[in-house]
Motif scaffolding. Structure first.
Motif, PDB file in Angstrom:
ATOM      1  N   GLY A   1      45.221  29.942  30.159  1.00  0.00           N
ATOM      2  CA  GLY A   1      44.532  28.652  30.106  1.00  0.00           C
ATOM      3  C   GLY A   1      45.422  27.502  30.516  1.00  0.00           C
ATOM      4  N   GLN A   2      45.167  26.959  31.700  1.00  0.00           N
ATOM      5  CA  GLN A   2      46.041  25.907  32.210  1.00  0.00           C
ATOM      6  C   GLN A   2      45.897  24.591  31.451  1.00  0.00           C
ATOM      7  N   TYR A   3      44.840  24.488  30.609  1.00  0.00           N
ATOM      8  CA  TYR A   3      44.655  23.266  29.832  1.00  0.00           C
ATOM      9  C   TYR A   3      44.941  23.505  28.346  1.00  0.00           C
ATOM     10  N   GLN A   4      45.487  24.675  28.036  1.00  0.00           N
ATOM     11  CA  GLN A   4      45.864  24.971  26.651  1.00  0.00           C
ATOM     12  C   GLN A   4      47.321  24.570  26.434  1.00  0.00           C
ATOM     13  N   ARG A   5      48.021  25.211  25.516  1.00  0.00           N
ATOM     14  CA  ARG A   5      49.373  24.749  25.174  1.00  0.00           C
ATOM     15  C   ARG A   5      50.414  25.117  26.239  1.00  0.00           C
ATOM     16  N   GLN A   6      50.097  26.044  27.159  1.00  0.00           N
ATOM     17  CA  GLN A   6      50.976  26.423  28.265  1.00  0.00           C
ATOM     18  C   GLN A   6      52.377  26.816  27.769  1.00  0.00           C
ATOM     19  N   ALA A   7      52.398  27.799  26.910  1.00  0.00           N
ATOM     20  CA  ALA A   7      53.657  28.290  26.355  1.00  0.00           C
ATOM     21  C   ALA A   7      53.746  29.803  26.540  1.00  0.00           C
ATOM     22  N   VAL A   8      54.923  30.318  26.377  1.00  0.00           N
ATOM     23  CA  VAL A   8      55.162  31.758  26.415  1.00  0.00           C
ATOM     24  C   VAL A   8      55.873  32.148  25.122  1.00  0.00           C
ATOM     25  N   THR A   9      55.303  33.090  24.396  1.00  0.00           N
ATOM     26  CA  THR A   9      55.927  33.573  23.173  1.00  0.00           C
ATOM     27  C   THR A   9      56.830  34.755  23.516  1.00  0.00           C
ATOM     28  N   VAL A  10      58.058  34.697  23.042  1.00  0.00           N
ATOM     29  CA  VAL A  10      59.062  35.710  23.373  1.00  0.00           C
ATOM     30  C   VAL A  10      59.545  36.384  22.089  1.00  0.00           C
ATOM     31  N   THR A  11      59.634  37.706  22.126  1.00  0.00           N
ATOM     32  CA  THR A  11      60.200  38.477  21.020  1.00  0.00           C
ATOM     33  C   THR A  11      61.416  39.247  21.513  1.00  0.00           C
ATOM     34  N   CYS A  12      62.502  39.135  20.794  1.00  0.00           N
ATOM     35  CA  CYS A  12      63.735  39.851  21.128  1.00  0.00           C
ATOM     36  C   CYS A  12      64.105  40.770  19.969  1.00  0.00           C
ATOM     37  N   THR A  13      64.822  41.845  20.265  1.00  0.00           N
ATOM     38  CA  THR A  13      65.238  42.794  19.239  1.00  0.00           C
ATOM     39  C   THR A  13      66.733  43.062  19.341  1.00  0.00           C
ATOM     40  N   ASP A  14      67.342  43.405  18.203  1.00  0.00           N
ATOM     41  CA  ASP A  14      68.780  43.676  18.196  1.00  0.00           C
ATOM     42  C   ASP A  14      69.047  45.162  18.440  1.00  0.00           C
ATOM     43  N   TRP A  15      70.292  45.587  18.268  1.00  0.00           N
ATOM     44  CA  TRP A  15      70.682  46.953  18.634  1.00  0.00           C
ATOM     45  C   TRP A  15      69.979  48.015  17.808  1.00  0.00           C
ATOM     46  N   ILE A  16      69.556  47.677  16.613  1.00  0.00           N
ATOM     47  CA  ILE A  16      68.873  48.676  15.781  1.00  0.00           C
ATOM     48  C   ILE A  16      67.643  49.212  16.502  1.00  0.00           C
ATOM     49  N   ASP A  17      66.989  48.365  17.299  1.00  0.00           N
ATOM     50  CA  ASP A  17      65.823  48.835  18.051  1.00  0.00           C
ATOM     51  C   ASP A  17      66.225  49.856  19.114  1.00  0.00           C
ATOM     52  N   GLU A  18      67.414  49.709  19.694  1.00  0.00           N
ATOM     53  CA  GLU A  18      67.895  50.712  20.641  1.00  0.00           C
ATOM     54  C   GLU A  18      68.005  52.072  19.962  1.00  0.00           C
ATOM     55  N   ALA A  19      68.519  52.067  18.732  1.00  0.00           N
ATOM     56  CA  ALA A  19      68.644  53.318  17.982  1.00  0.00           C
ATOM     57  C   ALA A  19      67.285  53.857  17.561  1.00  0.00           C
ATOM     58  N   ALA A  20      66.327  52.948  17.338  1.00  0.00           N
ATOM     59  CA  ALA A  20      65.006  53.368  16.882  1.00  0.00           C
ATOM     60  C   ALA A  20      64.186  54.045  17.980  1.00  0.00           C
ATOM     61  N   VAL A  21      64.465  53.716  19.250  1.00  0.00           N
ATOM     62  CA  VAL A  21      63.680  54.294  20.348  1.00  0.00           C
ATOM     63  C   VAL A  21      64.443  55.383  21.097  1.00  0.00           C
ATOM     64  N   SER A  22      65.753  55.444  20.941  1.00  0.00           N
ATOM     65  CA  SER A  22      66.552  56.458  21.640  1.00  0.00           C
ATOM     66  C   SER A  22      66.500  57.784  20.879  1.00  0.00           C
ATOM     67  N   LYS A  23      66.473  58.880  21.618  1.00  0.00           N
ATOM     68  CA  LYS A  23      66.447  60.214  21.020  1.00  0.00           C
ATOM     69  C   LYS A  23      67.819  60.880  21.137  1.00  0.00           C
ATOM     70  N   LEU A  24      68.070  61.807  20.240  1.00  0.00           N
ATOM     71  CA  LEU A  24      69.325  62.549  20.293  1.00  0.00           C
ATOM     72  C   LEU A  24      69.441  63.297  21.616  1.00  0.00           C
ATOM     73  N   LYS A  25      70.639  63.346  22.151  1.00  0.00           N
ATOM     74  CA  LYS A  25      70.865  63.989  23.441  1.00  0.00           C
ATOM     75  C   LYS A  25      72.102  64.879  23.374  1.00  0.00           C
ATOM     76  N   GLU A  26      71.888  66.181  23.393  1.00  0.00           N
ATOM     77  CA  GLU A  26      72.966  67.160  23.499  1.00  0.00           C
ATOM     78  C   GLU A  26      74.031  66.971  22.427  1.00  0.00           C
ATOM     79  N   VAL A  27      73.602  66.697  21.209  1.00  0.00           N
ATOM     80  CA  VAL A  27      74.542  66.523  20.109  1.00  0.00           C
ATOM     81  C   VAL A  27      74.718  67.860  19.398  1.00  0.00           C
ATOM     82  N   ALA A  28      75.914  68.398  19.443  1.00  0.00           N
ATOM     83  CA  ALA A  28      76.203  69.686  18.825  1.00  0.00           C
ATOM     84  C   ALA A  28      76.412  69.526  17.323  1.00  0.00           C
ATOM     85  N   VAL A  29      76.438  70.647  16.608  1.00  0.00           N
ATOM     86  CA  VAL A  29      76.775  70.620  15.193  1.00  0.00           C
ATOM     87  C   VAL A  29      78.167  70.014  15.032  1.00  0.00           C
ATOM     88  N   GLN A  30      78.292  69.074  14.116  1.00  0.00           N
ATOM     89  CA  GLN A  30      79.568  68.430  13.844  1.00  0.00           C
ATOM     90  C   GLN A  30      80.216  69.089  12.620  1.00  0.00           C
TER      91      GLN A  30
END
Length: 487
Positions: free
Chosen positions: A89-118
């Protein structure tokens, strides 16, 4: 664009209970001016894909928030753009809402990769392994305690490509009874702040006096005296592992109704997920039985596949026709704690049917979970039973489990006033503004409030999580989630 939407940030551990030890995804939200009065001078400047869009502005862009006060810059968020919502709407508030996430989100979406028994690792080492091996974007900074326990076996209870890194980090943290979170810091933007932090279970109990005491200076404070903050019976589950002494079958396709095939001059791959074998539909009179998959297991030592034993190939799916086993090469290309990627190469022009396929090795089993308990009879008689159940997936020592149970009962068996959160207004004076900016998760503070908390600076609480807001007029408000210092 504070006139449209506040600049708001939340990070750290949200809860204030004894089991709240791992941070949730930290978030930053704000609005940008998307009208022709913005810094680009055109409408749609902050709408990705728009003809007037700012070059390079899109998801994944690095974002930090720093406040400079009294000559010091405090980094209060470091992360990446995760969501962009332009207003229509060009006659509305003309804004963009932005959401950012910290590193915890990287861990939340990344899957384990070739991790052997420790084997024989402390918690700090395991956090490092998970972070570096399975997450593409690394945290800006880290601060890891070594850990108190040495785990004989760890990271054997997850499957590659299925388990999130955050879930694995939570198991490590609970096994140590530590804390994991991201916090800010003072210094240069892009260099300081964004600190992924791991505390072991001795970090907070060995912390000294509060770094600061807030004496009647909070604008809001939640205080409660509730049975939910009482613990007089604790159950702790530890997991001693069993390592087989003989080689066994970890995975097989031999008894399947559909036989896999490898077309001529092609290569196929299979993911083998290790599970124990159980017998089903046993008919002892006919001496027949059928094996089915049981519980997930891991392996510390895989056997190199042997032709004629671990794979047999024929020109017909029913096992008839010519033997093509020598035309197939079976190799283990990638291994994880309880999975392996198998590769089959057919050097013949004819299709080969794999009538026998299996993978062998030494099995590591978590089938001896042991639950220990401690209770305080006096507290139970006075207030009724209030229990907590703690699972320590990688701890194997029953004495450690008993110690944890005794610790939780000792510090939580008596009624007391707890403070889940306080809020301060930084603009009230220079001291509060500095404290609102410098305090981070893991800091120990004291509280004095005449109607509820009167024990002075000796009364300690740790900050678990931070929630701050910047409003028009540079009004800065911060709320801290708190836990008693003896947790």
């Amino acid at each position: 664009l504070l006139g449209v939407q506040s600049l708001h940030c939340s990070y750290g551990i949200k809860g204030s209970g004894p089991l709240d030890r791992v941070a949730q995804t930290g978030t930053l939200t704000f609005a940008l001016n998307n009208s022709a009065s913005n810094s680009g001078g055109v409408q749609g400047y902050y709408t990705p894909g728009h003809a007037n869009a700012r070059t390079g502005w899109d998801l994944g862009v690095l974002v930090y928030v720093g406040f400079t006060y009294d000559g010091t810059t405090y980094i209060k968020f470091h992360g990446t753009v995760n969501g962009i919502v332009p207003d229509a709407g060009q006659y509305q508030r003309q804004a963009v809402t932005v959401t950012c996430t910290d590193w915890i989100d990287e861990a939340a979406v990344s899957k384990l990769k070739e991790v052997a028994v420790q084997e024989d690792r402390k918690a700090g080492q395991l956090v490092t392994t998970l972070m570096t091996a399975s997450v593409a974007r690394q945290p800006l900074n880290t601060s890891f305690a070594a850990g108190i326990s040495t785990f004989s076996y760890a990271l054997d209870n997850f499957s590659d490509t299925k388990t999130t890194v955050l879930r694995a980090l939570a198991d490590v943290t609970m096994s140590e009874m530590g804390y994991l979170y991201v916090k800010g810091g003072a210094g240069t933007p892009g260099t300081h702040g964004g600190i992924l932090t791991f505390e072991d279970r001795h970090t907070r109990p060995l912390t000294g006096d509060p770094v600061v005491t807030f004496d009647e200076t909070m604008v809001a404070m939640k205080v409660r005296r509730s049975r939910q903050d009482l613990i007089n019976q604790t159950f702790v589950t530890v997991h001693p592992r069993t390592l087989d002494t003989a080689i066994s079958v970890l995975w097989q396709l031999t008894d399947t109704e559909v036989v896999p095939s490898v077309a001529g001059l092609t290569t196929i791959t299979m993911v083998a997920e290790f599970t124990s074998q159980i017998l089903t539909d046993v008919d002892f009179g006919a001496s027949t039985s059928k094996k089915a998959r049981g519980d997930q297991i891991a392996s510390t030592n895989l056997t190199t596949p042997s032709e004629g034993t671990d794979w047999i190939a024929n020109s017909a799916s029913d096992g008839s026709g010519s033997n093509m086993t020598s035309n197939i090469a079976m190799t283990i290309s990638i291994t994880g704690a309880n999975t392996a990627l198998l590769q089959f190469v057919n050097d013949s022009v004819n299709t080969a049917y794999l009538t026998t396929v299996q993978l062998r090795g030494i099995a590591l089993r978590d089938d001896s979970a042991t639950t220990l308990s401690k209770k305080d009879a006096t507290s139970i008689t006075a207030y009724g039973e209030q229990d907590v159940r703690i699972n320590m997936p990688y701890e194997s020592d029953v004495n450690v489990g008993l110690g944890i149970a005794d610790w939780q009962n000792t510090v939580n068996k008596d009624l007391r006033n707890t403070v889940p959160s306080i809020t301060i207004l930084g603009n009230k004076n220079s001291t509060l503004m500095t404290q609102s900016l410098v305090r981070e998760p893991g800091d120990k503070i004291g509280l004095v409030e005449s109607m509820s908390i009167t024990s002075g600076s000796a009364n300690g609480f740790f900050i678990n999580g931070v929630d701050w807001t910047l409003d028009m007029g540079s009004v800065f408000t911060v709320t801290w989630n708190l836990v008693p210092s003896d947790w």
